[in-house]
Write a protein that holds these residues in place. Sequence first.
Motif, mmCIF file in Angstrom:
data_model
loop_
_atom_site.group_PDB
_atom_site.id
_atom_site.type_symbol
_atom_site.label_atom_id
_atom_site.label_comp_id
_atom_site.label_asym_id
_atom_site.label_seq_id
_atom_site.Cartn_x
_atom_site.Cartn_y
_atom_site.Cartn_z
ATOM 1 N N UNK A 87 -40.778 7.892 -39.103
ATOM 2 C CA UNK A 87 -39.809 8.274 -40.127
ATOM 3 C C UNK A 87 -40.539 8.591 -41.423
ATOM 4 N N UNK A 88 -40.166 9.707 -42.032
ATOM 5 C CA UNK A 88 -40.717 10.092 -43.329
ATOM 6 C C UNK A 88 -39.599 10.051 -44.366
ATOM 7 N N UNK A 89 -39.948 9.692 -45.597
ATOM 8 C CA UNK A 89 -38.965 9.612 -46.662
ATOM 9 C C UNK A 89 -39.510 10.262 -47.927
ATOM 10 N N UNK A 90 -38.613 10.843 -48.693
ATOM 11 C CA UNK A 90 -39.045 11.463 -49.933
ATOM 12 C C UNK A 90 -37.869 11.978 -50.736
ATOM 13 N N UNK A 91 -38.196 12.760 -51.753
ATOM 14 C CA UNK A 91 -37.169 13.335 -52.625
ATOM 15 C C UNK A 91 -37.255 14.853 -52.594
ATOM 16 N N UNK A 92 -36.086 15.475 -52.563
ATOM 17 C CA UNK A 92 -36.006 16.919 -52.618
ATOM 18 C C UNK A 92 -35.602 17.375 -54.008
ATOM 19 N N UNK A 93 -35.365 18.679 -54.191
ATOM 20 C CA UNK A 93 -34.932 19.202 -55.483
ATOM 21 C C UNK A 93 -33.684 18.483 -55.990
ATOM 22 N N UNK A 122 -40.384 22.148 -53.589
ATOM 23 C CA UNK A 122 -40.188 21.361 -54.799
ATOM 24 C C UNK A 122 -39.828 19.907 -54.596
ATOM 25 N N UNK A 123 -40.188 19.352 -53.436
ATOM 26 C CA UNK A 123 -39.913 17.938 -53.191
ATOM 27 C C UNK A 123 -41.182 17.119 -53.259
ATOM 28 N N UNK A 124 -41.053 15.843 -52.938
ATOM 29 C CA UNK A 124 -42.212 14.951 -52.949
ATOM 30 C C UNK A 124 -42.041 13.912 -51.852
ATOM 31 N N UNK A 125 -43.010 13.845 -50.953
ATOM 32 C CA UNK A 125 -42.971 12.875 -49.866
ATOM 33 C C UNK A 125 -43.412 11.515 -50.401
ATOM 34 N N UNK A 126 -42.670 10.466 -50.044
ATOM 35 C CA UNK A 126 -42.989 9.127 -50.521
ATOM 36 C C UNK A 126 -43.384 8.198 -49.388
ATOM 37 N N UNK A 127 -43.486 6.927 -49.695
ATOM 38 C CA UNK A 127 -43.820 5.918 -48.700
ATOM 39 C C UNK A 127 -42.581 5.570 -47.867
ATOM 40 N N UNK A 128 -42.810 5.030 -46.662
ATOM 41 C CA UNK A 128 -41.699 4.556 -45.850
ATOM 42 C C UNK A 128 -40.975 3.445 -46.610
ATOM 43 N N UNK A 129 -39.663 3.588 -46.744
ATOM 44 C CA UNK A 129 -38.872 2.623 -47.499
ATOM 45 C C UNK A 129 -38.571 3.054 -48.919
ATOM 46 N N UNK A 130 -39.150 4.183 -49.329
ATOM 47 C CA UNK A 130 -38.975 4.627 -50.714
ATOM 48 C C UNK A 130 -37.565 5.127 -51.012
ATOM 49 N N UNK A 131 -36.827 5.576 -49.989
ATOM 50 C CA UNK A 131 -35.450 6.019 -50.215
ATOM 51 C C UNK A 131 -34.450 5.410 -49.232
ATOM 52 N N UNK A 132 -34.919 4.850 -48.126
ATOM 53 C CA UNK A 132 -33.996 4.358 -47.098
ATOM 54 C C UNK A 132 -33.109 3.225 -47.594
ATOM 55 N N UNK A 133 -33.522 2.533 -48.663
ATOM 56 C CA UNK A 133 -32.692 1.462 -49.219
ATOM 57 C C UNK A 133 -31.402 2.008 -49.825
ATOM 58 N N UNK A 134 -31.337 3.328 -50.027
ATOM 59 C CA UNK A 134 -30.138 3.953 -50.574
ATOM 60 C C UNK A 134 -29.177 4.417 -49.480
ATOM 61 N N UNK A 135 -29.508 4.089 -48.231
ATOM 62 C CA UNK A 135 -28.694 4.470 -47.092
ATOM 63 C C UNK A 135 -28.333 3.233 -46.270
ATOM 64 N N UNK A 136 -27.269 3.337 -45.487
ATOM 65 C CA UNK A 136 -26.897 2.297 -44.534
ATOM 66 C C UNK A 136 -27.079 2.847 -43.127
ATOM 67 N N UNK A 137 -27.644 2.049 -42.237
ATOM 68 C CA UNK A 137 -27.836 2.455 -40.843
ATOM 69 C C UNK A 137 -26.515 2.250 -40.112
ATOM 70 N N UNK A 138 -25.965 3.316 -39.559
ATOM 71 C CA UNK A 138 -24.654 3.263 -38.921
ATOM 72 C C UNK A 138 -24.653 3.998 -37.582
ATOM 73 N N UNK A 139 -23.651 3.683 -36.782
ATOM 74 C CA UNK A 139 -23.380 4.466 -35.581
ATOM 75 C C UNK A 139 -22.316 5.487 -35.930
ATOM 76 N N UNK A 140 -22.488 6.729 -35.471
ATOM 77 C CA UNK A 140 -21.537 7.801 -35.772
ATOM 78 C C UNK A 140 -21.084 8.446 -34.467
ATOM 79 N N UNK A 141 -19.779 8.437 -34.234
ATOM 80 C CA UNK A 141 -19.217 8.992 -33.006
ATOM 81 C C UNK A 141 -18.250 10.102 -33.389
ATOM 82 N N UNK A 142 -18.487 11.291 -32.861
ATOM 83 C CA UNK A 142 -17.676 12.449 -33.249
ATOM 84 C C UNK A 142 -16.795 12.935 -32.097
ATOM 85 N N UNK A 143 -15.549 13.270 -32.448
ATOM 86 C CA UNK A 143 -14.599 13.851 -31.507
ATOM 87 C C UNK A 143 -14.003 15.115 -32.130
#
Length: 251
Positions: A87-93, A122-143
């Motif tokens: 997994x890679x994490x970073x910031x985009x424009x 125009x983005x910048x790649x960061x360390x693992x964990x640099x942005x994932x704390x701003x997300x929640x890991x979820x299951x997504x089921x689409x119909x």
Amino acid sequence: MAGHSKFKNIMHKKGRADAARSKLFSRLSKEITVAVKMGGGVTDPDMNPRLRLAIQNAKGQSMPKDNIQRAMNKGAGGDGEDYKEIRYEGYGPGGVAVIVECLTDNLNRSASNVRAAFTKFGGALGETGSVSFMFDRKGEIKYPFSAGSEDAVMEAAIEAGAEDVESDEEEGHTILCAFEDVGDVSKALEESLGEAESVNLIWKPQNLTPVDGEKAGTLMKLVGALEEDDDVQNVFANFDISDEEMEKLSA
């Protein structure tokens, strides 16, 4: 994430549907092969949860049964590349947080390609964990929206143990559940609503970052470049781009 599905629809309208479908099948095949290999060669979906999800997604995308079987056989036979998850994490424009999930047989190539895409747009790649704390890991089921009324799908989701349902005529029904419950919830929903279009493990942003104008266009180029890379399985970002802005980008 807001706007992401609409972005994919725009790409299809621009004539990329066939190429996108071919790439989608390739990614689905890779996931099936890896699921079998990581599951010790087990090809029974009921005994291999990851494989079950991979097959559900493949069927939801109308992937031919022969393709699914070939991918399973490849994994069971130990053939093919030795894929690794990274997994890679970073910031985009615009300060948008971006998570990139890869399945690759060459870590150096993946890192180089992902870094190059971030740098180019125009983005910048960061360390693992640099942005994932701003997300929640979820299951997504689409119909599809035709699977049932909003009330019927909501009731089925509650009974299945889901956490939330979002319904939209264009995007269909999106059911969210805890990361660790996705297998049980998807199985319960299948009994009441039939096979899902897709079952995924996602990174759901806790908050969205508004982006417009030139930054929105550059961000979409970054997301597009990442999604076109053969090693990339998924791209998640916390951007919020208005419908009007999306229409401008599709012009």
